[in-house]
Scaffold this motif. Structure first.
Motif, PDB file in Angstrom:
ATOM      1  N   GLU A  11       0.508  -1.238   0.114  1.00 54.32           N
ATOM      2  CA  GLU A  11       0.006  -0.078   0.286  1.00 54.32           C
ATOM      3  C   GLU A  11       1.274   0.979  -0.141  1.00 54.32           C
ATOM      4  OE1 GLU A  11      -2.811  -0.370   3.386  1.00 54.32           O
ATOM      5  OE2 GLU A  11      -3.739  -1.446   2.578  1.00 54.32           O
ATOM      6  N   GLU A  12       1.853   1.235   1.006  1.00 50.51           N
ATOM      7  CA  GLU A  12       3.228   2.521   0.532  1.00 50.51           C
ATOM      8  C   GLU A  12       3.575   2.174  -1.105  1.00 50.51           C
ATOM      9  OE1 GLU A  12       4.847   1.954   4.177  1.00 50.51           O
ATOM     10  OE2 GLU A  12       3.959   2.114   5.560  1.00 50.51           O
ATOM     11  N   THR A  13       3.406   1.304  -1.156  1.00 46.67           N
ATOM     12  CA  THR A  13       4.545   2.009  -2.436  1.00 46.67           C
ATOM     13  C   THR A  13       3.419   2.260  -3.397  1.00 46.67           C
ATOM     14  OG1 THR A  13       6.141  -0.366  -1.869  1.00 46.67           O
ATOM     15  CG2 THR A  13       6.154   0.632  -4.816  1.00 46.67           C
ATOM     16  N   LEU A  18       1.428   6.744  -6.811  1.00 39.20           N
ATOM     17  CA  LEU A  18       0.964   7.626  -6.972  1.00 39.20           C
ATOM     18  C   LEU A  18       1.063   9.223  -6.393  1.00 39.20           C
ATOM     19  CD1 LEU A  18      -2.883   6.531  -5.748  1.00 39.20           C
ATOM     20  CD2 LEU A  18      -1.996   6.405  -7.778  1.00 39.20           C
ATOM     21  N   VAL A  19       1.594   9.288  -5.660  1.00 38.41           N
ATOM     22  CA  VAL A  19       2.054  10.492  -5.424  1.00 38.41           C
ATOM     23  C   VAL A  19       3.194  11.660  -6.310  1.00 38.41           C
ATOM     24  CG1 VAL A  19       3.784  12.242  -3.487  1.00 38.41           C
ATOM     25  CG2 VAL A  19       1.865  10.750  -2.466  1.00 38.41           C
ATOM     26  N   ARG A  22       1.472  12.238  -9.801  1.00 32.48           N
ATOM     27  CA  ARG A  22       1.002  13.919  -9.652  1.00 32.48           C
ATOM     28  C   ARG A  22       1.787  14.849  -9.703  1.00 32.48           C
ATOM     29  NH1 ARG A  22      -0.596  16.195  -3.572  1.00 32.48           N
ATOM     30  NH2 ARG A  22       1.627  15.542  -3.865  1.00 32.48           N
ATOM     31  N   ASN A  23       2.973  14.490  -8.756  1.00 34.14           N
ATOM     32  CA  ASN A  23       3.751  15.241  -8.988  1.00 34.14           C
ATOM     33  C   ASN A  23       4.076  15.350 -10.843  1.00 34.14           C
ATOM     34  OD1 ASN A  23       3.493  16.204  -6.855  1.00 34.14           O
ATOM     35  ND2 ASN A  23       5.438  14.514  -5.735  1.00 34.14           N
ATOM     36  N   ARG A  24       4.876  14.921 -11.895  1.00 36.81           N
ATOM     37  CA  ARG A  24       5.228  15.235 -12.820  1.00 36.81           C
ATOM     38  C   ARG A  24       4.083  15.696 -13.736  1.00 36.81           C
ATOM     39  NH1 ARG A  24      10.286  14.310 -12.580  1.00 36.81           N
ATOM     40  NH2 ARG A  24      11.167  11.699 -11.486  1.00 36.81           N
ATOM     41  N   ILE A  25       2.472  15.006 -13.421  1.00 42.64           N
ATOM     42  CA  ILE A  25       1.557  15.218 -14.011  1.00 42.64           C
ATOM     43  C   ILE A  25       1.666  17.097 -13.800  1.00 42.64           C
ATOM     44  CG2 ILE A  25      -0.883  15.627 -14.536  1.00 42.64           C
ATOM     45  CD1 ILE A  25      -1.376  12.785 -13.789  1.00 42.64           C
ATOM     46  N   MET A  26       1.461  17.469 -12.295  1.00 39.33           N
ATOM     47  CA  MET A  26       1.975  18.953 -12.470  1.00 39.33           C
ATOM     48  C   MET A  26       2.831  19.281 -13.261  1.00 39.33           C
ATOM     49  SD  MET A  26       0.527  18.717  -7.804  1.00 39.33           S
ATOM     50  CE  MET A  26       0.831  20.420  -8.082  1.00 39.33           C
TER      51      MET A  26
END
Length: 255
Positions: A11-13, A18-19, A22-26
């Motif tokens: 779950e942590e991986t 996902l984080v 999200r950063n790459r998309i931003m």
């Protein structure tokens, strides 16, 4: 390690991925927005450049029309946003590459990087081919056969939709070598099979051209002929690409 700890680690991986995504998309989105804002003062000029092939085919002094209330503002903004995306594409692709590269083996990196770069170059080449060559042929043909009783004044909204459809059609057509390479490299279709269906590909190319382009022979040929040539290029390049991107185990098996 207990089952609960394993589940927690997974779950942590997953959350960390996902984080990272999200950063790459931003970062990619911010780059597009920055380029877009820099280009906005010239949005009218950018649309004029897009409309140049149509205006060149119209009678001297003719202009396009806008039937919507906000269309004269909205369409140039849409065009500018697309141009901003194209300009920022190298950075967007870098963000994509930075996200997937850590999880790839060395031979997989050799496979993905050339495909991402070459597919982008081929798509832009297809769009440029459509703009600089095909549009001149199509628009001159349409306005030449138009009855004298008709005043040809294209609406900018319809023109934008038509141009985007043609750009996508020609951009995807120029991706044919990539499709051939991927099919052969993944082992989905053998190179010999692709060569054997060459006559069907030629017929299919002309069918696609007849559906996508206006009903004149020249514009259909301008789509069908490059499609056939690009298919042949894919057949020539695929064996070289497969050999260059083989994993060490695959290379030993081949030997």
């Amino acid at each position: 390690m207990t089952e609960e700890q394993k589940t927690s680690g997974v779950e942590e991986t997953f959350i960390s991925h996902l984080v990272e995504l999200r950063n790459r998309i931003m970062k990619a989105s911010i780059a597009i927005i920055v380029v877009f804002l820099c280009l906005m003062p010239w949005s009218a000029n950018i649309y004029d450049f897009l409309a140049a092939p149509m205006l060149a085919a119209l009678p001297h002094g003719s202009k396009m029309i806008a039937t919507g209330v906000i269309t004269p503002f909205l369409i140039p903004v849409k065009v500018t946003l697309l141009v901003a995306f194209v300009i920022a594409l190298p950075w967007v692709l870098y963000q994509l590459w930075a996200f997937i590269a850590p999880g790839l083996y060395a031979h997989e990196k050799k496979l993905i990087a050339p495909l991402v770069v070459s597919s982008s170059i081929l798509f832009i080449t297809g769009v440029a081919f459509c703009y600089y060559l095909v549009f001149g042929v199509i628009f001159h043909f349409i306005n030449k056969v138009a009855p004298a009783s008709i005043s040809v004044t294209p609406d900018i909204d319809n023109y934008f939709d038509f141009v985007m459809t043609m750009f996508i059609a020609f951009g995807m057509t120029f991706e044919v070598p990539i499709v051939v390479i991927v099919l052969v490299r993944m082992g989905l279709v053998s190179l010999e099979k692709l060569k054997s269906i060459r006559p069907y590909v030629i017929v299919g190319a002309f069918v696609v051209a007849a559906v996508v382009t206006p009903p004149d022979i020249m514009s259909q040929m301008l789509l069908a002929v490059p499609l056939c040539l690009l298919y042949e290029i894919g057949l020539l390049v695929a064996p070289l690409f497969v050999k260059a991107t083989q994993a060490p185990v695959e290379s030993e098996e081949t030997v």
